[in-house]
Design an enzyme around this catalytic site. Sequence first.
Site, PDB file in Angstrom:
ATOM      1  N   ASP A 129      11.906  51.749  57.371  1.00 29.29           N
ATOM      2  CA  ASP A 129      11.651  50.588  56.533  1.00 29.29           C
ATOM      3  C   ASP A 129      10.435  49.830  57.081  1.00 29.29           C
ATOM      4  OD1 ASP A 129      14.094  51.067  55.125  1.00 29.29           O
ATOM      5  OD2 ASP A 129      15.180  50.063  56.748  1.00 29.29           O
ATOM      6  N   ASP A 152      11.346  54.635  52.818  1.00 30.74           N
ATOM      7  CA  ASP A 152      12.709  54.152  52.667  1.00 30.74           C
ATOM      8  C   ASP A 152      12.630  52.767  52.034  1.00 30.74           C
ATOM      9  OD1 ASP A 152      15.451  54.052  52.768  1.00 30.74           O
ATOM     10  OD2 ASP A 152      15.576  53.710  54.915  1.00 30.74           O
ATOM     11  N   ASP A 155      15.683  46.016  54.917  1.00 33.21           N
ATOM     12  CA  ASP A 155      17.111  46.298  54.973  1.00 33.21           C
ATOM     13  C   ASP A 155      17.772  45.318  55.936  1.00 33.21           C
ATOM     14  OD1 ASP A 155      16.735  48.385  53.248  1.00 33.21           O
ATOM     15  OD2 ASP A 155      17.554  49.933  54.563  1.00 33.21           O
ATOM     16  N   ARG A 202      16.845  47.450  43.588  1.00 36.86           N
ATOM     17  CA  ARG A 202      17.251  46.799  44.837  1.00 36.86           C
ATOM     18  C   ARG A 202      16.389  45.566  45.128  1.00 36.86           C
ATOM     19  NH1 ARG A 202      18.616  51.769  49.084  1.00 36.86           N
ATOM     20  NH2 ARG A 202      20.034  52.890  47.691  1.00 36.86           N
TER      21      ARG A 202
END
Length: 445
Positions: A218, A258, A262, A315
Site C-alpha cells: 500500500d 494494492d 489500509d 473502497r
Amino acid sequence: MSASQVLRAFLVAAVLVCALLPAGSASSYASGSGSGEAGPVGWASARGGTTGGAGAAPESTWTVSTRAELKEALANHGDPNAPKVIRVQGDINGHEADDGTLLGEQDYAPGYDLAKYMSCFGEDGAVWSDTRYDYCKLQRTLRQTGSNREKQQIQLTVPSNTTLLGTGGDARLLGVFLTVNTGTNIIIRDLLLEAPVDHFTTWSPDDGEQGNWNARFDALTVITGRNIWIDHCTFTDGRFPDRTAPAGFHGERVQRHDGLLDIEDGSDFITVSDSRFTDHDKAILIGSGDGRGDRDRGHLKVTFVRNLFTDIAQRAPRVRFGQVHVVNNVYRGRARDTVYALGIGVESAIVSERNVFLYEGPGVHPSVLVAIYGGTRFRDTGSWLNGRPASLNAAAAAEAGDGFTTDTGWNPADVYAYHPLRSAAAVQWYVLHHSGPGRGAHPAP
C-alpha cells in the site's frame, strides 16, 4: 451554465463556507481543526488528541531529501519514539539505494520474468504447475525472494510521536511502502504518496470466479496504530496507473497495486482530512478481515472529512467492524468505472453526512454509491448525487434486505465537536480549493 454563472456559484459557496466557520477559525478549519485551536477534527481528537512531534528537541528536527536520510530520521538517533519532526523536501524514491541508484525488478530477482511466471498457470490461468515448463520452479522461487527483497527496500515504518510533513507543496514519496506498526500520536501531512508498484504481484486462480492478482504494498498501511492524523495529502497511482500495466489473464491488466490506505488490526482514533485520493481501484480498506473480530471489534474509529475522491473505482472506504464517520467529502468519476464508493462490511457502523457525489454518464443511480458486504448498520444525512438528494439510506436498505437499520449505535456529535458544511456548493468549493498538499495554513509543529 455560463462561465459567469459558475463564478457566481463559487463565490456564493465561498461566502457560505465562511458563514459556517466559527469566528476566528478559518485557518484552523483549513488545517483540520473545527475549533480555534490547531489540531484534528474527528476521531484523532479523542483520547487526548494527536500532536505528533510537538515539543521535539532541536536535534530531533530533521530535513530530508533521500530515502537514506528519511530512514535515519525515523530512527532518530536510536530513540525512535521520542518526539520528532521530519520535513521532506522534493522527491524520495523507495527504490533508491544508499548510493543513490534506483533499483528495479532485476536488482531484486535477477532472471524473474512475468510472462514466464504467468505461463506456468496455463493459458487460462487456472492451475500452477512446477513442471509445466522447466523454468517454473525457478520462477516461483524468484517471485517469492524478489517480493521479500522489494519489501525490505521500500518499507519505511513511522514510529510514535512523529510529525512527517512535506515542504514547498511538492514533496513526494514515490514507491515508498509507508507503514505504522503499533505507533501512536502521528501526524502525516502535506505529502504526495505514490503507491508502490509490486514487481512480484501474485496471481491467485482461486480468488473470485476467474482468479485475481494480489499485490502486496500500500501507499500507507496502519497496523495497530492509535491517534493518527493524515492531513492535506494526496494518494495516487501517479506515474504507473493500472491502465499501463501489462496484459494479464482473461483480457484484464495485471494488478500491480494494492491499496492506497489500509487501516487494520485494532487501529483507532484516526482522522483523514483535506486529502486527495485519485486514479486507483481499491482505495481504502478498514478492517483486517471478516473473521478478525477478535482484533478489530470495538476499534477502527476513523473520520474522513473534506477529502476529494477522483476516479476511485471502489473502497472509499470499505469498512469492517469500525465506527466510521464520512463527512463533507467530494466524489468525482464516471458511473461506468465505479464499482461503489462506500462499502458496508460486517459489523460496521458508518455515519455518512453531507457528502457530494458527482458522476458522469449513464447508469448514475444511488445504488452505485453503496455496497453491502455483510453490514446492516448505515446512516446518511443530507448527501447529494449530481445536485439532488442521494437517497443512500434507501439504496443501502434495498441491497441489504432484512435486518438493515439506520440506527448505527453511535453519533459523532456525542464524541467530538465538528461543524459540517451544509450545502453542496459549499462542500464542493471548499474541498476543491483546500484538499491536497500545500493547500492548508498550518502552525509550526
